[in-house]
Scaffold this motif. Structure first.
Motif, PDB file in Angstrom:
ATOM      1  N   ALA A   1       0.831  -1.209   0.000  1.00 54.98           N
ATOM      2  CA  ALA A   1       0.000   0.000   0.000  1.00 54.98           C
ATOM      3  C   ALA A   1       0.864   1.256   0.000  1.00 54.98           C
ATOM      4  CB  ALA A   1      -0.946  -0.001   1.196  1.00 54.98           C
ATOM      5  N   ALA A   2       1.876   1.280   0.855  1.00 53.37           N
ATOM      6  CA  ALA A   2       2.770   2.445   0.910  1.00 53.37           C
ATOM      7  C   ALA A   2       3.496   2.636  -0.414  1.00 53.37           C
ATOM      8  CB  ALA A   2       3.777   2.287   2.037  1.00 53.37           C
ATOM      9  N   GLY A   3       3.946   1.554  -0.992  1.00 49.70           N
ATOM     10  CA  GLY A   3       4.658   1.640  -2.267  1.00 49.70           C
ATOM     11  C   GLY A   3       3.781   2.124  -3.399  1.00 49.70           C
ATOM     12  N   LEU A   4       2.559   1.603  -3.467  1.00 46.75           N
ATOM     13  CA  LEU A   4       1.641   2.016  -4.533  1.00 46.75           C
ATOM     14  C   LEU A   4       1.237   3.479  -4.383  1.00 46.75           C
ATOM     15  CD1 LEU A   4      -0.598  -1.166  -4.760  1.00 46.75           C
ATOM     16  CD2 LEU A   4       1.038  -0.359  -6.467  1.00 46.75           C
ATOM     17  N   ARG A   5       1.072   3.922  -3.142  1.00 38.84           N
ATOM     18  CA  ARG A   5       0.732   5.336  -2.911  1.00 38.84           C
ATOM     19  C   ARG A   5       1.908   6.257  -3.222  1.00 38.84           C
ATOM     20  NH1 ARG A   5      -1.640   3.351   2.094  1.00 38.84           N
ATOM     21  NH2 ARG A   5      -3.874   3.236   1.776  1.00 38.84           N
ATOM     22  N   ALA A   6       3.109   5.744  -3.101  1.00 34.41           N
ATOM     23  CA  ALA A   6       4.296   6.584  -3.254  1.00 34.41           C
ATOM     24  C   ALA A   6       4.487   7.101  -4.668  1.00 34.41           C
ATOM     25  CB  ALA A   6       5.542   5.807  -2.819  1.00 34.41           C
TER      26      ALA A   6
ATOM     27  N   THR B   1      -5.979   1.335  -1.578  1.00 29.50           N
ATOM     28  CA  THR B   1      -6.332   0.760  -0.285  1.00 29.50           C
ATOM     29  C   THR B   1      -7.369  -0.351  -0.451  1.00 29.50           C
ATOM     30  OG1 THR B   1      -5.842   2.842   0.815  1.00 29.50           O
ATOM     31  CG2 THR B   1      -7.233   1.296   2.009  1.00 29.50           C
ATOM     32  N   THR B   2      -8.362  -0.102  -1.288  1.00 32.24           N
ATOM     33  CA  THR B   2      -9.396  -1.106  -1.547  1.00 32.24           C
ATOM     34  C   THR B   2      -8.789  -2.353  -2.180  1.00 32.24           C
ATOM     35  OG1 THR B   2     -11.044   0.624  -1.797  1.00 32.24           O
ATOM     36  CG2 THR B   2     -11.589  -1.540  -2.725  1.00 32.24           C
ATOM     37  N   ALA B   3      -7.907  -2.171  -3.142  1.00 29.87           N
ATOM     38  CA  ALA B   3      -7.293  -3.302  -3.833  1.00 29.87           C
ATOM     39  C   ALA B   3      -6.411  -4.113  -2.893  1.00 29.87           C
ATOM     40  CB  ALA B   3      -6.485  -2.818  -5.030  1.00 29.87           C
ATOM     41  N   ILE B   4      -5.676  -3.451  -2.041  1.00 28.04           N
ATOM     42  CA  ILE B   4      -4.769  -4.151  -1.116  1.00 28.04           C
ATOM     43  C   ILE B   4      -5.571  -4.907  -0.059  1.00 28.04           C
ATOM     44  CG2 ILE B   4      -3.004  -3.811   0.656  1.00 28.04           C
ATOM     45  CD1 ILE B   4      -1.949  -3.480  -2.178  1.00 28.04           C
ATOM     46  N   GLU B   5      -6.690  -4.344   0.396  1.00 27.05           N
ATOM     47  CA  GLU B   5      -7.484  -4.982   1.446  1.00 27.05           C
ATOM     48  C   GLU B   5      -8.280  -6.164   0.939  1.00 27.05           C
ATOM     49  OE1 GLU B   5      -9.780  -1.783   3.080  1.00 27.05           O
ATOM     50  OE2 GLU B   5      -8.074  -0.965   4.171  1.00 27.05           O
TER      51      GLU B   5
ATOM     52  N   ASP C   1      -3.319  16.765  -6.983  1.00 26.55           N
ATOM     53  CA  ASP C   1      -4.037  16.800  -5.707  1.00 26.55           C
ATOM     54  C   ASP C   1      -5.388  16.110  -5.850  1.00 26.55           C
ATOM     55  OD1 ASP C   1      -1.947  18.218  -4.589  1.00 26.55           O
ATOM     56  OD2 ASP C   1      -2.891  20.176  -4.892  1.00 26.55           O
ATOM     57  N   ARG C   2      -6.053  16.331  -6.996  1.00 24.86           N
ATOM     58  CA  ARG C   2      -7.377  15.739  -7.206  1.00 24.86           C
ATOM     59  C   ARG C   2      -7.308  14.235  -7.436  1.00 24.86           C
ATOM     60  NH1 ARG C   2      -8.061  20.750  -9.588  1.00 24.86           N
ATOM     61  NH2 ARG C   2      -7.732  20.050 -11.716  1.00 24.86           N
ATOM     62  N   ILE C   3      -6.289  13.755  -8.148  1.00 23.96           N
ATOM     63  CA  ILE C   3      -6.243  12.307  -8.400  1.00 23.96           C
ATOM     64  C   ILE C   3      -5.648  11.531  -7.234  1.00 23.96           C
ATOM     65  CG2 ILE C   3      -6.119  12.581 -10.899  1.00 23.96           C
ATOM     66  CD1 ILE C   3      -3.200  11.319 -10.502  1.00 23.96           C
ATOM     67  N   ALA C   4      -4.821  12.172  -6.429  1.00 28.58           N
ATOM     68  CA  ALA C   4      -4.129  11.458  -5.350  1.00 28.58           C
ATOM     69  C   ALA C   4      -5.106  10.763  -4.412  1.00 28.58           C
ATOM     70  CB  ALA C   4      -3.222  12.406  -4.574  1.00 28.58           C
ATOM     71  N   GLU C   5      -6.130  11.475  -3.963  1.00 34.64           N
ATOM     72  CA  GLU C   5      -7.058  10.873  -3.018  1.00 34.64           C
ATOM     73  C   GLU C   5      -7.807   9.700  -3.654  1.00 34.64           C
ATOM     74  OE1 GLU C   5     -10.722  12.049  -0.083  1.00 34.64           O
ATOM     75  OE2 GLU C   5      -9.294  13.604  -0.658  1.00 34.64           O
ATOM     76  N   GLN C   6      -8.240   9.860  -4.903  1.00 37.78           N
ATOM     77  CA  GLN C   6      -8.964   8.777  -5.570  1.00 37.78           C
ATOM     78  C   GLN C   6      -8.054   7.564  -5.782  1.00 37.78           C
ATOM     79  OE1 GLN C   6     -12.281   8.723  -6.182  1.00 37.78           O
ATOM     80  NE2 GLN C   6     -11.957   6.606  -6.715  1.00 37.78           N
ATOM     81  N   LEU C   7      -6.816   7.798  -6.188  1.00 41.79           N
ATOM     82  CA  LEU C   7      -5.883   6.681  -6.356  1.00 41.79           C
ATOM     83  C   LEU C   7      -5.608   5.999  -5.023  1.00 41.79           C
ATOM     84  CD1 LEU C   7      -3.269   7.964  -8.964  1.00 41.79           C
ATOM     85  CD2 LEU C   7      -5.013   6.207  -9.297  1.00 41.79           C
ATOM     86  N   HIS C   8      -5.445   6.773  -3.974  1.00 39.96           N
ATOM     87  CA  HIS C   8      -5.197   6.185  -2.653  1.00 39.96           C
ATOM     88  C   HIS C   8      -6.373   5.304  -2.224  1.00 39.96           C
ATOM     89  CE1 HIS C   8      -1.921   9.286  -1.304  1.00 39.96           C
ATOM     90  NE2 HIS C   8      -1.642   8.680  -2.436  1.00 39.96           N
ATOM     91  N   THR C   9      -7.598   5.759  -2.508  1.00 36.92           N
ATOM     92  CA  THR C   9      -8.779   4.958  -2.183  1.00 36.92           C
ATOM     93  C   THR C   9      -8.779   3.649  -2.980  1.00 36.92           C
ATOM     94  OG1 THR C   9     -10.055   6.932  -1.661  1.00 36.92           O
ATOM     95  CG2 THR C   9     -11.308   4.937  -2.179  1.00 36.92           C
ATOM     96  N   LEU C  10      -8.506   3.730  -4.271  1.00 36.43           N
ATOM     97  CA  LEU C  10      -8.451   2.524  -5.101  1.00 36.43           C
ATOM     98  C   LEU C  10      -7.365   1.560  -4.625  1.00 36.43           C
ATOM     99  CD1 LEU C  10      -8.872   4.085  -8.657  1.00 36.43           C
ATOM    100  CD2 LEU C  10     -10.475   2.554  -7.496  1.00 36.43           C
TER     101      LEU C  10
END
Length: 164
Positions: free
Chosen positions: A55-60, A159-163, A148-157
């Motif tokens: 998750a940390a790597g994908l968000r990075a 997190t959902t994918a990792i969980e 800034d606008r895509i970061a939150e949506q990507l982070h949500t995707l």
């Protein structure tokens, strides 16, 4: 029209003869080598971030690209994308487009590695495409709003994918 070898050598304060000696195939070879160099630098950073967990790597990845844009006051772009959209000479298969394809594939493979299923590959492609597109939008708009606008949506995707 992108600058030629002469302009690039002048900008780098390199002797023109040395430039032609190091890059005998000209601008396409120079662009290909620049893309590969940039690709490896980003891959190294991405590998370090992925070591902290999927998750940390994908968000990075989006965060790293955003930092580059912000730190440069929206002047830095993505050299890989710049070379990707430049039309190669007719009838040639120059090294620059091949290098771009390799770099994009490497980024997707690194991002998909934590999870090997189809969804991971699709998410990796989405992340790479979204980040490249948002860097282009930043440059065009001279604004950091797109990442800034895509970061939150990507982070949500992510997190959902990792969980799952």
């Amino acid at each position: 029209m992108p600058p030629g070898i002469r302009e690039r050598a002048k900008h780098a304060e390199a002797p023109l003869g040395s430039t032609y000696h190091s890059f005998p195939e000209g601008k396409q070879r120079l662009a290909g080598e620049a893309v590969r160099h940039t690709g490896e630098r980003v891959a190294r950073n991405l590998r370090e971030e992925l070591a902290a967990g999927p998750a940390a790597g994908l968000r990075a990845f989006p965060d790293l690209r955003r930092k580059t844009v912000v730190d440069s006051d929206v002047h830095a772009g993505c050299p890989v994308l710049a070379v990707a959209i430049e039309e190669p000479p007719a009838g040639e298969v120059p090294p620059a487009p091949a290098a771009v394809a390799d770099v994009f594939e490497q980024r997707e493979a690194l991002l998909a590695a934590p999870r090997r299923e189809q969804q991971a590959a699709q998410l990796a492609t989405l992340i790479v495409a979204a980040v490249a597109g948002t860097v282009a939008m930043c440059r065009a708009r001279r604004s950091t709003g797109p990442p800034d606008r895509i970061a939150e949506q990507l982070h949500t995707l992510i997190t959902t994918a990792i969980e799952d």
